[in-house]
Scaffold this active site. Structure first.
Site, PDB file in Angstrom:
ATOM      1  N   ARG A 238       0.802  -1.231   0.000  1.00  0.00           N
ATOM      2  CA  ARG A 238       0.000   0.000   0.000  1.00  0.00           C
ATOM      3  C   ARG A 238       0.833   1.278   0.000  1.00  0.00           C
ATOM      4  NH1 ARG A 238      -3.063  -3.054   3.626  1.00  0.00           N
ATOM      5  NH2 ARG A 238      -4.863  -3.967   2.544  1.00  0.00           N
TER       6      ARG A 238
ATOM      7  N   LYS B 183       4.782  11.312 -11.394  1.00  0.00           N
ATOM      8  CA  LYS B 183       3.924  10.497 -12.258  1.00  0.00           C
ATOM      9  C   LYS B 183       4.594   9.140 -12.455  1.00  0.00           C
ATOM     10  CE  LYS B 183       1.477  13.806 -15.204  1.00  0.00           C
ATOM     11  NZ  LYS B 183       1.293  14.208 -16.622  1.00  0.00           N
TER      12      LYS B 183
ATOM     13  N   GLU C 286      13.715  17.775 -24.265  1.00  0.00           N
ATOM     14  CA  GLU C 286      12.929  18.187 -23.094  1.00  0.00           C
ATOM     15  C   GLU C 286      13.592  19.383 -22.396  1.00  0.00           C
ATOM     16  OE1 GLU C 286       9.977  16.830 -22.664  1.00  0.00           O
ATOM     17  OE2 GLU C 286      10.069  14.753 -23.382  1.00  0.00           O
TER      18      GLU C 286
ATOM     19  N   LYS D 219      10.490  22.502 -13.915  1.00  0.00           N
ATOM     20  CA  LYS D 219       9.469  21.474 -13.718  1.00  0.00           C
ATOM     21  C   LYS D 219       8.975  21.492 -12.274  1.00  0.00           C
ATOM     22  CE  LYS D 219       7.767  16.917 -14.537  1.00  0.00           C
ATOM     23  NZ  LYS D 219       7.876  15.625 -15.196  1.00  0.00           N
TER      24      LYS D 219
ATOM     25  N   GLU E 160      -2.004  18.149 -12.511  1.00  0.00           N
ATOM     26  CA  GLU E 160      -2.303  18.595 -13.868  1.00  0.00           C
ATOM     27  C   GLU E 160      -3.750  19.039 -14.049  1.00  0.00           C
ATOM     28  OE1 GLU E 160      -0.251  16.394 -16.925  1.00  0.00           O
ATOM     29  OE2 GLU E 160      -1.487  17.292 -18.484  1.00  0.00           O
TER      30      GLU E 160
ATOM     31  N   ARG F  77       0.241  22.576 -15.375  1.00  0.00           N
ATOM     32  CA  ARG F  77       1.166  21.472 -15.689  1.00  0.00           C
ATOM     33  C   ARG F  77       1.045  21.050 -17.157  1.00  0.00           C
ATOM     34  NH1 ARG F  77       2.850  16.323 -11.742  1.00  0.00           N
ATOM     35  NH2 ARG F  77       4.320  15.428 -13.223  1.00  0.00           N
TER      36      ARG F  77
ATOM     37  N   ASN G  72       3.347  19.864 -21.787  1.00  0.00           N
ATOM     38  CA  ASN G  72       3.028  19.079 -22.983  1.00  0.00           C
ATOM     39  C   ASN G  72       3.311  19.829 -24.273  1.00  0.00           C
ATOM     40  OD1 ASN G  72       2.196  16.899 -21.464  1.00  0.00           O
ATOM     41  ND2 ASN G  72       0.112  17.691 -21.267  1.00  0.00           N
TER      42      ASN G  72
ATOM     43  N   HIS H 224       3.868  17.956 -27.443  1.00  0.00           N
ATOM     44  CA  HIS H 224       3.540  16.560 -27.173  1.00  0.00           C
ATOM     45  C   HIS H 224       2.292  16.057 -27.897  1.00  0.00           C
ATOM     46  CE1 HIS H 224       6.805  16.747 -24.338  1.00  0.00           C
ATOM     47  NE2 HIS H 224       6.604  15.507 -23.927  1.00  0.00           N
TER      48      HIS H 224
ATOM     49  N   HIS I 112       3.242  12.940 -29.771  1.00  0.00           N
ATOM     50  CA  HIS I 112       2.658  11.633 -29.442  1.00  0.00           C
ATOM     51  C   HIS I 112       2.019  10.998 -30.670  1.00  0.00           C
ATOM     52  CE1 HIS I 112       2.219  12.516 -24.851  1.00  0.00           C
ATOM     53  NE2 HIS I 112       3.362  11.931 -25.127  1.00  0.00           N
TER      54      HIS I 112
ATOM     55  N   HIS J 228      11.142   9.211 -28.313  1.00  0.00           N
ATOM     56  CA  HIS J 228      10.207  10.188 -27.755  1.00  0.00           C
ATOM     57  C   HIS J 228      10.702  11.633 -27.941  1.00  0.00           C
ATOM     58  CE1 HIS J 228       7.291  12.050 -25.088  1.00  0.00           C
ATOM     59  NE2 HIS J 228       8.293  12.613 -24.436  1.00  0.00           N
TER      60      HIS J 228
HETATM   61  N1  LIG Z   1       6.799   9.983 -15.354  1.00  0.00           N
HETATM   62  C1  LIG Z   1       6.936  11.004 -16.152  1.00  0.00           C
HETATM   63  O1  LIG Z   1       6.600  12.150 -15.797  1.00  0.00           O
HETATM   64  C2  LIG Z   1       7.495  10.783 -17.514  1.00  0.00           C
HETATM   65  C3  LIG Z   1       7.872  11.882 -18.302  1.00  0.00           C
HETATM   66  C4  LIG Z   1       8.461  11.639 -19.544  1.00  0.00           C
HETATM   67  C5  LIG Z   1       8.665  10.328 -19.978  1.00  0.00           C
HETATM   68  N2  LIG Z   1       8.286   9.282 -19.182  1.00  0.00           N
HETATM   69  C6  LIG Z   1       8.511   7.896 -19.602  1.00  0.00           C
HETATM   70  O2  LIG Z   1       9.917   7.713 -19.721  1.00  0.00           O
HETATM   71  C7  LIG Z   1      10.167   6.634 -20.606  1.00  0.00           C
HETATM   72  C8  LIG Z   1      11.331   6.977 -21.495  1.00  0.00           C
HETATM   73  O3  LIG Z   1      12.462   7.209 -20.686  1.00  0.00           O
HETATM   74  P1  LIG Z   1      13.943   7.211 -21.288  1.00  0.00           P
HETATM   75  O4  LIG Z   1      13.974   8.029 -22.499  1.00  0.00           O
HETATM   76  O5  LIG Z   1      14.848   7.532 -20.168  1.00  0.00           O
HETATM   77  O6  LIG Z   1      14.108   5.709 -21.806  1.00  0.00           O
HETATM   78  P2  LIG Z   1      14.732   4.379 -21.158  1.00  0.00           P
HETATM   79  O7  LIG Z   1      14.522   4.306 -19.721  1.00  0.00           O
HETATM   80  O8  LIG Z   1      14.221   3.266 -21.992  1.00  0.00           O
HETATM   81  O9  LIG Z   1      16.290   4.564 -21.452  1.00  0.00           O
HETATM   82  C9  LIG Z   1      16.733   4.656 -22.790  1.00  0.00           C
HETATM   83  C10 LIG Z   1      17.838   3.618 -23.080  1.00  0.00           C
HETATM   84  O10 LIG Z   1      19.052   4.021 -22.464  1.00  0.00           O
HETATM   85  C11 LIG Z   1      19.571   2.981 -21.645  1.00  0.00           C
HETATM   86  N3  LIG Z   1      20.255   3.656 -20.543  1.00  0.00           N
HETATM   87  C12 LIG Z   1      19.687   4.346 -19.542  1.00  0.00           C
HETATM   88  N4  LIG Z   1      20.624   4.973 -18.814  1.00  0.00           N
HETATM   89  C13 LIG Z   1      21.811   4.647 -19.355  1.00  0.00           C
HETATM   90  C14 LIG Z   1      23.146   4.998 -19.046  1.00  0.00           C
HETATM   91  N5  LIG Z   1      23.445   5.876 -18.078  1.00  0.00           N
HETATM   92  N6  LIG Z   1      24.137   4.464 -19.797  1.00  0.00           N
HETATM   93  C15 LIG Z   1      23.834   3.630 -20.834  1.00  0.00           C
HETATM   94  N7  LIG Z   1      22.588   3.287 -21.187  1.00  0.00           N
HETATM   95  C16 LIG Z   1      21.595   3.788 -20.455  1.00  0.00           C
HETATM   96  C17 LIG Z   1      18.379   2.173 -21.266  1.00  0.00           C
HETATM   97  O11 LIG Z   1      18.729   0.862 -20.939  1.00  0.00           O
HETATM   98  C18 LIG Z   1      17.553   2.233 -22.545  1.00  0.00           C
HETATM   99  O12 LIG Z   1      18.034   1.296 -23.468  1.00  0.00           O
HETATM  100  C19 LIG Z   1       8.874   6.383 -21.362  1.00  0.00           C
HETATM  101  O13 LIG Z   1       8.293   5.185 -20.887  1.00  0.00           O
HETATM  102  C20 LIG Z   1       7.990   7.561 -20.968  1.00  0.00           C
HETATM  103  O14 LIG Z   1       6.628   7.219 -20.920  1.00  0.00           O
HETATM  104  C21 LIG Z   1       7.710   9.501 -17.978  1.00  0.00           C
HETATM  105 ZN   LIG Z   2       8.159  14.291 -23.169  1.00  0.00          ZN
END
Ligand SMILES: NC(=O)c1ccc[n+]([C@@H]2O[C@H](COP(=O)([O-])OP(=O)(O)OC[C@H]3O[C@@H](n4cnc5c(N)ncnc54)[C@H](O)[C@@H]3O)[C@@H](O)[C@H]2O)c1
Ligand SMILES: [Zn+2]
Length: 381
Positions: A129, A151, A193, A239, A249, A253, A257, A260, A264, A278
């Site tokens: 929980r 999030k 970003e 942020k 949001e 917030r 986007n 986006h 998206h 992305h």
């Molecule tokens: N929660 C939120 O507010 C929010 C905001 C934006 C995006 N997201 C989410 O984030 C995700 C994308 O995140 P991302 O772009 O970090 O992708 P990811 O976590 O998949 O990382 C990208 C790649 O880099 C590799 N990697 C990560 N750190 C590394 C490092 N230091 N050295 C070598 N390789 C490394 C990972 O293994 C992966 O292959 C999506 O699922 C998206 O929905 C969430």
């Molecule tokens: Zn984004």
């Protein structure tokens, strides 16, 4: 923009009353992880969730940092990639946390990019929980965006991030040295970003990025301006300020986007594949948002062009024609935008701009105008 970075870690507070927490940013600060956790939660055990790529580069250092401070740590390594944001992997993570005898009062540590952060954060939100968790973001995207704001989510068959929770971490530790092992394309995508914060609300930061982006990318601190740390700190501060004012949001917030809605739709059109990351989709989306704002005469063409020029300068795509292979049709894009956004009586909500650093939410955008604009852009080859 303002950020006092002098080589030491920079601390940005996310002010949410009793749920406030620090985002600590600096080179080499992973070594302080255990001490910081021990100070926040004396005696707590920890459970690290990471992915295979990050584990190879940084898990040992994270475990050492915890062990040196007397924090017991077990871990689980999930496959790298968006596929791990699934019910199946979530179940495995929750079971592993429980099997490691992590109790209320103990901690989950998300060591990875946005995938690990979203997955581990959600596992923490629902296991027993609600467990506390710490974000140790290892991608630029995660350091400036996904690790801050609480999030968390996994994906379902019907779409991305459809099952999740708001669950704030108790600490975010962004060690900029971890980005040295990140593939260049991932770093560049995350930079979209960073540019987003400048473009949506901080013209001075945008001018600074135009002048300093090379040092942000190289991480080279020899000139003593700590450009990478500063860019991340300014982004996190932007942020954090927005999240503090609008955690769930309800309004402001949504400015986060910027780019986006278009982005998206493009990501979905390309099947969330490696053809378009992305951040790359968001770069195109922001160029489109600026272009569309110019079309509506909200902003001068030259100002929109300046925004796009910077994104292109760092190597990001800024037009659909920059993506390899055949482009989606305008019908398909409009269908995807409608799925994402709901078009009410022919009207769409978009984040538009009155200038660089001056984004706003416009809820009465004529969907036909958007369609006409997009068909023109899709015809560019
Ligand atoms: N929660 C939120 O507010 C929010 C905001 C934006 C995006 N997201 C989410 O984030 C995700 C994308 O995140 P991302 O772009 O970090 O992708 P990811 O976590 O998949 O990382 C990208 C790649 O880099 C590799 N990697 C990560 N750190 C590394 C490092 N230091 N050295 C070598 N390789 C490394 C990972 O293994 C992966 O292959 C999506 O699922 C998206 O929905 C969430
Ligand atoms: Zn984004």
């Amino acid at each position: 923009m303002s950020a006092t970075v002098r080589g030491g870690p920079t601390v940005v507070e996310v002010s949410l009353g009793a749920r406030s927490y620090d985002v600590v940013i600096g080179r080499g600060i992973l070594a302080s992880l255990g001490a910081r956790i021990a100070a926040l939660r004396p005696g707590a055990k920890s459970f690290i969730v990471t992915d295979a790529n990050v584990a190879r580069c940084h898990l040992a250092a994270a475990e050492t940092a915890l062990g040196d401070a007397g924090v017991t740590a077990s871990h689980m390594i999930v496959p790298a990639g968006e596929g791990s944001k699934s019910f199946r992997v979530l179940e495995e993570v929750c079971e592993a946390i429980i099997a490691s005898r992590i109790e209320r009062g103990d901690l989950v540590v998300a060591l990875g990019g946005g995938v690990v952060g979203d997955l581990a954060g959600f596992a923490a939100a629902v296991t027993r929980r609600g467990l506390d968790y710490v974000q140790v973001p290892t991608t630029l995207l995660a350091q400036v965006d996904s690790s801050v704001g609480g999030k968390t989510a996994i994906d379902t068959r019907q779409g991305k991030n459809l099952v999740g929770a708001f669950h704030q971490p108790i600490l975010v530790l962004a060690d900029t040295a971890l980005l040295d092992t990140l593939p260049a394309r991932e770093f560049r995508a995350g930079y979209a970003e960073v540019a987003k914060y400048a473009l949506l609300g901080d013209a001075a930061f945008f001018a600074w990025l135009e002048a300093n982006w090379r040092q942000v990318f190289s991480g080279d601190d020899s000139s003593g301006n700590f450009a990478r740390e500063r860019a991340i700190a300014v982004s996190c501060r932007a942020k954090a300020a927005i999240v503090a004012r609008d955690e769930r949001e309800a309004g402001e917030r949504a400015l986060l986007n910027l780019g986006h809605t278009f982005g998206h739709a493009l990501e979905a059109a390309y099947g969330f594949s490696n053809r378009l990351l992305h951040g790359e989709a968001i770069a195109i989306g922001m160029a489109l948002a600026f272009g569309f704002s110019a079309r509506l005469e909200l902003i001068a063409e030259a100002e929109a062009a300046r925004a796009t020029r910077h994104l292109a300068q760092v190597g990001l795509p800024t037009a659909v024609k920059d993506i390899r292979g055949s482009a989606p049709t305008v019908d398909r894009l409009m269908e995807l935008i409608a799925q994402d956004k709901k078009i009410r009586r022919g009207m769409l909500t978009l984040i538009l701009v009155r200038g660089i650093g001056a984004a706003f939410v416009e809820s009465g955008v004529d969907a036909q105008k958007v369609r006409a604009f997009l068909s023109e852009k899709l015809a560019e080859r």
